[in-house]
Design a protein around this motif. Structure first.
Motif, PDB file in Angstrom:
ATOM      1  N   GLU A  97      -3.764   7.964  -1.170  1.00 37.79           N
ATOM      2  CA  GLU A  97      -3.257   6.605  -1.372  1.00 37.79           C
ATOM      3  C   GLU A  97      -3.289   6.299  -2.858  1.00 37.79           C
ATOM      4  OE1 GLU A  97      -5.243   3.324   0.615  1.00 37.79           O
ATOM      5  OE2 GLU A  97      -3.885   1.877  -0.339  1.00 37.79           O
TER       6      GLU A  97
ATOM      7  N   TYR B  30       1.187   5.271   0.403  1.00 38.18           N
ATOM      8  CA  TYR B  30       0.581   6.511   0.892  1.00 38.18           C
ATOM      9  C   TYR B  30       1.507   7.673   0.568  1.00 38.18           C
ATOM     10  CZ  TYR B  30      -2.174   3.143   3.511  1.00 38.18           C
ATOM     11  OH  TYR B  30      -2.989   2.096   3.844  1.00 38.18           O
TER      12      TYR B  30
ATOM     13  N   MET C  77      -2.934  14.251   1.954  1.00 39.07           N
ATOM     14  CA  MET C  77      -2.625  12.817   2.020  1.00 39.07           C
ATOM     15  C   MET C  77      -3.421  12.081   0.943  1.00 39.07           C
ATOM     16  SD  MET C  77      -0.701  12.366   4.780  1.00 39.07           S
ATOM     17  CE  MET C  77      -0.940  10.649   5.231  1.00 39.07           C
TER      18      MET C  77
ATOM     19  N   ARG D 135       0.874  -1.192   0.000  1.00 43.05           N
ATOM     20  CA  ARG D 135       0.000   0.000   0.000  1.00 43.05           C
ATOM     21  C   ARG D 135       0.894   1.221   0.000  1.00 43.05           C
ATOM     22  NH1 ARG D 135      -5.611  -1.194   2.914  1.00 43.05           N
ATOM     23  NH2 ARG D 135      -6.062   0.588   1.594  1.00 43.05           N
TER      24      ARG D 135
END
Ligand code: NDP
Length: 342
Positions: A287, A274, A285, A272
């Motif tokens: 993803e 970020y 922020m 993952r």
């Protein structure tokens, strides 16, 4: 060669990685297929051959690898044996005229790595080291973002690869077969990972090794290594690897104007990514999500493409050699208690 021909691969060593990851990954490959097996256990090899539709006559013992020269179905070998066996198996494959895909770490030492590069060059066969993370999509996206300048220059990287190692007398704790402990086995992902993220090679290393006192598993190889790498750009990487700490496989890059956090960076799956970014003075922020693909299949397909279409592998023998040179500097730094220039 017919354009639709798939690369025929002999898999050398039927251990956990071969059975649980590599053979299943071949079933998703468009460019390569397993056509032979090399093993010290013929009965097991015959059972695996039957399961994957491999000709039982194409099962070889390690001592018989020279005979592979006669089998025209075999274009290449994939070496998945203990690290201390890679050199001999690569030399045998090259002498039989077969291209070589070799698991990481490339060998036990930089001297062995150089022998493998020379043998493959002499035989006119390709040599690729199986750095699967360099074919994994979110690792690639992280490296692209780190080097793009979009977040400014990378300054600090943290890379961790730890897991708790079970008991038992296996090849990983025998130096002759492993070449070392946590460092070449799992710490290598931190080392190769930070080099990949920055796209440059360190100029200095400083390392410490910690072993639990009285634990016989660490009589020959190390349990925990902490190492710092200094890069020409000014970036610095802090890496830690251990066989004795709860699992973590993350990488974090702090750049001038943002950060990249790659969770499960070195795992088989579950990556993952970020991104934190300063925009108009405010932190945003996000993803980044990509459809996951099996990284072993991507790596095998890249190797097959290189052989079938005469391309140079993205992770050739020289990439493996460079990591051995750096790991030797890490061991020397830990032994002497001083930073080592490369
Ligand atoms: P295993 O111990 O599970 O299997 C190794 C296999 O090698 C054995 O099953 C055996 O196959 C063969 N072998 C040949 N000589 C020996 C020997 N002297 N002692 C023990 N086994 C021998 O190891 P792994 O599958 O976990 O690791 C194999 C290689 O793959 C290593 O180089 C390792 O670093 C790498 N690896 C890479 C990973 C990745 O993510 N890319 C993950 C895990 C490992 P047989 O019984 O058929 O003879």
């Amino acid at each position: 060669r017919a354009p639709h021909k798939r690369l025929g691969v002999a898999i050398v060593g039927l251990g956990r990685l071969t059975l649980n990851q590599i053979l299943p990954a071949f079933s998703q490959s468009q460019l390569a297929r397993p056509v032979a097996l090399v093993s010290g256990r013929p009965e097991k090899a015959r059972a695996v051959a039957a399961q994957y539709g491999i000709d039982p006559a194409a099962v070889y013992h390690y001592d018989e690898m020279a005979r592979m020269a006669e089998n025209r179905e075999i274009d290449a070998v994939y070496i998945v044996t203990p690290n201390g066996r890679h050199r001999d198996h690569a030399l045998a494959a090259a002498q039989a005229g077969k291209h070589v895909l070799c698991e990481k770490p490339m060998a036990n030492t930089s001297a062995e790595a150089r022998e493998m590069i020379a043998a493959c060059a002499d035989a006119g066969v390709k040599l690729m080291i199986a750095y699967r993370c360099q074919y994994e999509l979110l690792n690639l996206e992280t490296a692209r973002l780190a080097q793009s300048g979009e977040l400014g220059a990378p300054r600090i990287i943290h890379a961790t690869n730890t897991q708790v190692h079970g008991a038992g007398d296996q090849w990983r704790i025998r130096a002759a077969l492993s070449g070392g402990g946590a460092l070449p086995d799992i710490g290598l992902y931190c080392l190769n990972g930070v080099r990949t993220m920055l796209g440059e090679d360190p100029i200095e290393v400083y390392a410490q090794i910690v072993n639990p006192v009285g634990d016989e598993r660490y009589a020959e190889v190390e349990e925990t290594v902490s190492f710092t790498l200094r890069f020409p750009s000014g970036a610095i990487a802090n890496c830690v690897t251990s066989y004795g700490a709860h699992e973590c496989k993350n990488m974090e890059i702090r750049l001038e104007k943002g950060s990249l956090e790659l969770e499960n960076a070195f795992a088989y799956q579950g990556q993952r990514l970020y991104v934190a970014q300063l925009r108009d003075g405010r932190e945003q922020m996000s993803e980044i999500r990509l459809a996951p693909k099996n990284q072993f299949t991507l790596e095998i397909d890249h190797f097959a493409d290189c052989v079938l279409n005469s391309r140079t592998p993205h992770t050739p023998g020289e990439e493996g050699l460079q990591d051995h040179i750096l790991m030797e500097a890490i061991y020397r730094s830990a032994r002497e208690g001083v930073p080592v220039k490369i």
